[in-house]
Design an enzyme around this catalytic site. Sequence first.
Site, PDB file in Angstrom:
ATOM      1  N   LYS A  80       0.869  -1.174   0.000  1.00  0.00           N
ATOM      2  CA  LYS A  80       0.000   0.000   0.000  1.00  0.00           C
ATOM      3  C   LYS A  80       0.901   1.217   0.000  1.00  0.00           C
ATOM      4  O   LYS A  80       2.020   1.164   0.515  1.00  0.00           O
ATOM      5  CB  LYS A  80      -0.858   0.020   1.272  1.00  0.00           C
ATOM      6  CG  LYS A  80      -2.076   0.899   1.170  1.00  0.00           C
ATOM      7  CD  LYS A  80      -3.271   0.106   0.655  1.00  0.00           C
ATOM      8  CE  LYS A  80      -4.520   0.958   0.588  1.00  0.00           C
ATOM      9  NZ  LYS A  80      -5.706   0.163   0.233  1.00  0.00           N
ATOM     10  N   GLY A 183     -25.552   3.273   3.899  1.00  0.00           N
ATOM     11  CA  GLY A 183     -24.834   3.783   2.729  1.00  0.00           C
ATOM     12  C   GLY A 183     -25.452   3.279   1.438  1.00  0.00           C
ATOM     13  O   GLY A 183     -25.502   2.069   1.193  1.00  0.00           O
ATOM     14  N   GLY A 185     -24.417   4.200  -1.666  1.00  0.00           N
ATOM     15  CA  GLY A 185     -23.495   4.653  -2.710  1.00  0.00           C
ATOM     16  C   GLY A 185     -23.331   3.584  -3.781  1.00  0.00           C
ATOM     17  O   GLY A 185     -24.247   2.802  -4.063  1.00  0.00           O
ATOM     18  N   ASN A 186     -22.138   3.538  -4.364  1.00  0.00           N
ATOM     19  CA  ASN A 186     -21.880   2.596  -5.464  1.00  0.00           C
ATOM     20  C   ASN A 186     -22.199   1.156  -5.074  1.00  0.00           C
ATOM     21  O   ASN A 186     -22.929   0.456  -5.772  1.00  0.00           O
ATOM     22  CB  ASN A 186     -20.407   2.680  -5.876  1.00  0.00           C
ATOM     23  CG  ASN A 186     -20.073   4.019  -6.491  1.00  0.00           C
ATOM     24  OD1 ASN A 186     -20.848   4.563  -7.269  1.00  0.00           O
ATOM     25  ND2 ASN A 186     -18.937   4.570  -6.111  1.00  0.00           N
ATOM     26  N   VAL A 187     -21.649   0.727  -3.944  1.00  0.00           N
ATOM     27  CA  VAL A 187     -21.846  -0.667  -3.544  1.00  0.00           C
ATOM     28  C   VAL A 187     -23.216  -0.857  -2.894  1.00  0.00           C
ATOM     29  O   VAL A 187     -23.958  -1.784  -3.247  1.00  0.00           O
ATOM     30  CB  VAL A 187     -20.731  -1.132  -2.577  1.00  0.00           C
ATOM     31  CG1 VAL A 187     -20.973  -2.571  -2.148  1.00  0.00           C
ATOM     32  CG2 VAL A 187     -19.368  -1.000  -3.218  1.00  0.00           C
TER      33      VAL A 187
HETATM   34  P1  NAD Z   1     -19.535   5.471  -2.028  1.00  0.00           P
HETATM   35  O1  NAD Z   1     -18.799   6.699  -1.644  1.00  0.00           O
HETATM   36  O2  NAD Z   1     -20.099   5.342  -3.396  1.00  0.00           O
HETATM   37  O3  NAD Z   1     -20.722   5.199  -0.995  1.00  0.00           O
HETATM   38  C1  NAD Z   1     -20.660   5.469   0.352  1.00  0.00           C
HETATM   39  C2  NAD Z   1     -21.997   6.072   0.735  1.00  0.00           C
HETATM   40  O4  NAD Z   1     -22.050   6.213   2.142  1.00  0.00           O
HETATM   41  C3  NAD Z   1     -22.227   7.464   0.131  1.00  0.00           C
HETATM   42  O5  NAD Z   1     -23.446   7.461  -0.579  1.00  0.00           O
HETATM   43  C4  NAD Z   1     -22.261   8.368   1.352  1.00  0.00           C
HETATM   44  O6  NAD Z   1     -23.152   9.448   1.188  1.00  0.00           O
HETATM   45  C5  NAD Z   1     -22.750   7.401   2.413  1.00  0.00           C
HETATM   46  N1  NAD Z   1     -22.467   7.811   3.784  1.00  0.00           N
HETATM   47  C6  NAD Z   1     -21.423   8.505   4.277  1.00  0.00           C
HETATM   48  N2  NAD Z   1     -21.566   8.678   5.594  1.00  0.00           N
HETATM   49  C7  NAD Z   1     -22.731   8.072   5.950  1.00  0.00           C
HETATM   50  C8  NAD Z   1     -23.417   7.912   7.176  1.00  0.00           C
HETATM   51  N3  NAD Z   1     -22.934   8.409   8.316  1.00  0.00           N
HETATM   52  N4  NAD Z   1     -24.580   7.248   7.172  1.00  0.00           N
HETATM   53  C9  NAD Z   1     -25.105   6.750   6.032  1.00  0.00           C
HETATM   54  N5  NAD Z   1     -24.477   6.870   4.835  1.00  0.00           N
HETATM   55  C10 NAD Z   1     -23.318   7.534   4.797  1.00  0.00           C
HETATM   56  O7  NAD Z   1     -18.515   4.276  -1.697  1.00  0.00           O
HETATM   57  P2  NAD Z   1     -18.633   2.768  -2.201  1.00  0.00           P
HETATM   58  O8  NAD Z   1     -17.744   2.595  -3.348  1.00  0.00           O
HETATM   59  O9  NAD Z   1     -20.058   2.370  -2.286  1.00  0.00           O
HETATM   60  O10 NAD Z   1     -17.945   2.002  -0.976  1.00  0.00           O
HETATM   61  C11 NAD Z   1     -18.637   1.825   0.239  1.00  0.00           C
HETATM   62  C12 NAD Z   1     -17.684   1.225   1.272  1.00  0.00           C
HETATM   63  O11 NAD Z   1     -17.202  -0.029   0.799  1.00  0.00           O
HETATM   64  C13 NAD Z   1     -16.447   2.065   1.554  1.00  0.00           C
HETATM   65  O12 NAD Z   1     -16.088   1.882   2.898  1.00  0.00           O
HETATM   66  C14 NAD Z   1     -15.397   1.445   0.663  1.00  0.00           C
HETATM   67  O13 NAD Z   1     -14.090   1.655   1.176  1.00  0.00           O
HETATM   68  C15 NAD Z   1     -15.779  -0.008   0.739  1.00  0.00           C
HETATM   69  N6  NAD Z   1     -15.346  -0.787  -0.416  1.00  0.00           N
HETATM   70  C16 NAD Z   1     -15.762  -0.442  -1.652  1.00  0.00           C
HETATM   71  C17 NAD Z   1     -15.359  -1.196  -2.754  1.00  0.00           C
HETATM   72  C18 NAD Z   1     -15.824  -0.860  -4.151  1.00  0.00           C
HETATM   73  O14 NAD Z   1     -15.698  -1.705  -5.028  1.00  0.00           O
HETATM   74  N7  NAD Z   1     -16.386   0.315  -4.392  1.00  0.00           N
HETATM   75  C19 NAD Z   1     -14.506  -2.303  -2.576  1.00  0.00           C
HETATM   76  C20 NAD Z   1     -14.106  -2.642  -1.275  1.00  0.00           C
HETATM   77  C21 NAD Z   1     -14.532  -1.870  -0.209  1.00  0.00           C
END
Ligand code: NAD
Length: 359
Positions: A80, A183, A185-187
């Site tokens: 990392k 959350g 978001g994307n996932v």
């Molecule tokens: P993202 O930024 O698209 O989604 C995160 C969401 O959480 C956002 O919509 C944000 O508004 C919301 N959020 C923030 N604070 C909040 C709270 N207090 N209460 C409720 N919602 C809140 O990120 P993502 O890509 O969906 O990833 C989500 C998590 O999964 C992250 O921790 C990321 O590190 C982890 N992750 C993601 C991936 C990936 O492929 N995208 C892979 C491994 C791990």
Amino acid sequence: MEMIDLTSGTGHERVLLCRDPEAGYRGVIAIHSTVAGLAAGGTRFWSYASEEEAVQDALRLSRGMTYKNIMAGLPLGGGKSVILRDPGRNGGPVDREKLFRAHGRFIESLGGRYVTGEDVGTSPADMAFIRQETRHVVGLVTAERSGDPSPWTARGVVRAIQAAAVHRWGSDDLSGRRIAIQGCGNVGSLLARELREAGAELVVADVDPEKVRKVVEATGARAVGPEEILEAEADLLAPCALGGILNAQTIGDLRVEVVAGAANNQLLEPEDGDLLRELGILYAPDYVANAGGVISGCRELLGWSDEEASGRVERIYDTTLAVLRRADQLRISPHLAADWMAKERLKALRTAPAPGRSS
Ligand code: NAD
């Protein structure tokens, strides 16, 4: 360019503090292990109080990548890097091209032992700057392929949830199960769709009301406020927002039997995993559950087909179940069982090294 070797006493293979004053760059590259393959792990761009704090973060994150990659059965080691987010010259904006190209030159000097990609605070555009100096970087947007790992991560989380369900309730059928998602978001949004298709009843929250609205519209989920989601009464909580949300303040308020989600570093402290266990809450370790993203990266990094990657993501079910069973056998918390299994796999590779190995 200046490189200070801080490896001694860390238990890592290589730890470098890198500086390029000309570019306004300070960074740390940590290679934890190349026993399973070249060290892979993203570049984080973050404000740190000191270089020492940045080094500690890089050490912790790179070790985590070794464990995550090996538990996902990938022929990759763990590394990392972090770049310290300093103010730009004279307090002006940061020159990202200079910064990320400097980072690329340091990565290049490692001769391919470490390959990087996106992480917190970085984007495909930053990866393109790195690519101008080294080919040891993935995550660029290309015409042929979406680099977006989120659908793969979401699918892997579904598999981890199913494994946790069978372990806790004797069946991985999710129909009628109430699942709270923090959350959207994307996932989280993709996870909600898959879980809805599997028949689950959803409760969702996000700090962004627009994201909640879309998920509610697509899945019929019930929305609650972001401050309520951790206390929502449900069978399972899927944290898909922030790290550190499982802590001494929140765990006592949980009203679920299982926690399994995508967020990285869900446990604020390792002891929080023990607290969950004491309260009878089953925890699917985050880095096992969310490995779909890193598996999807192997399409670009190792030339895997979508089918190969997809098969690996499906197997997150088996890995999660194996971790939960091992935790029971050893009478320890699942996060410790996952670390234990990762170390065992590393030990086995060290004693029987073979080219092209994978588990
Ligand atoms: P993202 O930024 O698209 O989604 C995160 C969401 O959480 C956002 O919509 C944000 O508004 C919301 N959020 C923030 N604070 C909040 C709270 N207090 N209460 C409720 N919602 C809140 O990120 P993502 O890509 O969906 O990833 C989500 C998590 O999964 C992250 O921790 C990321 O590190 C982890 N992750 C993601 C991936 C990936 O492929 N995208 C892979 C491994 C791990």
